[in-house]
Write a protein that holds these residues in place. Sequence first.
Motif, PDB file in Angstrom:
ATOM      1  N   UNK A 121      45.225  49.473  41.547  1.00  0.00           N
ATOM      2  CA  UNK A 121      44.542  48.948  40.370  1.00  0.00           C
ATOM      3  C   UNK A 121      45.461  48.248  39.387  1.00  0.00           C
ATOM      4  N   UNK A 122      46.756  48.528  39.484  1.00  0.00           N
ATOM      5  CA  UNK A 122      47.726  47.957  38.547  1.00  0.00           C
ATOM      6  C   UNK A 122      48.603  46.895  39.183  1.00  0.00           C
ATOM      7  N   UNK A 123      48.816  46.964  40.494  1.00  0.00           N
ATOM      8  CA  UNK A 123      49.849  46.155  41.141  1.00  0.00           C
ATOM      9  C   UNK A 123      49.328  44.957  41.921  1.00  0.00           C
ATOM     10  N   UNK A 124      48.019  44.838  42.100  1.00  0.00           N
ATOM     11  CA  UNK A 124      47.468  43.709  42.848  1.00  0.00           C
ATOM     12  C   UNK A 124      46.929  42.686  41.857  1.00  0.00           C
ATOM     13  N   UNK A 125      47.472  41.471  41.847  1.00  0.00           N
ATOM     14  CA  UNK A 125      47.004  40.469  40.887  1.00  0.00           C
ATOM     15  C   UNK A 125      45.592  39.986  41.204  1.00  0.00           C
ATOM     16  N   UNK A 126      44.907  39.533  40.177  1.00  0.00           N
ATOM     17  CA  UNK A 126      43.543  39.012  40.347  1.00  0.00           C
ATOM     18  C   UNK A 126      43.544  37.849  41.328  1.00  0.00           C
TER      19      UNK A 126
END
Length: 199
Positions: free
Chosen positions: A37-42
């Motif tokens: 949820x924090x490490x994968x960019x949109x």
Amino acid sequence: MPRVFLSFRKVDSRWMRDRVYQGLIGRFGAGEVFKSGESIPAGADFAEILRRQAAECELMLVLIGPAWLEARGDDGMRLIDRADDWVRVEIETALKAGNRVVPVLLGDATMLPEASALPHEIAHLARLQFLRVPETHLAEELERLCAAVADLMPDIGHGSASPTAPAAPAAEPTVTMTAQVSGGGSAYQAAGDQTIRLA
């Protein structure tokens, strides 16, 4: 690339897994810990990133809370029994790659699942030594978890992502002054880093 991969089930122990994540990045830096949820960019291909990170991480921490094993879909089937369950895929990928995988039990009463309760592909998880993060004295327990990670990966957090202490300011050069003192002259006052040599 992050060296620690956090595997978790979204419906399971959210507040504790968030505390674990914050504890780890506070100790080692955000660049060392992968959390989907924090490490994968949109806009990124999350499936490709998850598989690659799970395969290349040095350490996978599998966060297991009370709802981890028995979480079910709308059809009543356990999520872990689905071949496309992402928790299952992550663990299977890391095990096949030969990465270190450590179960982390969240809460005081959570038990490590038995091998017979897990799909064959990840049944080895049940034979791995676990760590526990109880809810009581959580701050101290998170410190203990971070210490265990540091023991497994002694150089973690020593790269560019880790905070560095500010450099000590350079010492000011000593200034040497010569003063001529004639009979009855007043004293000469210098700053603390200056030396007075009477000639």
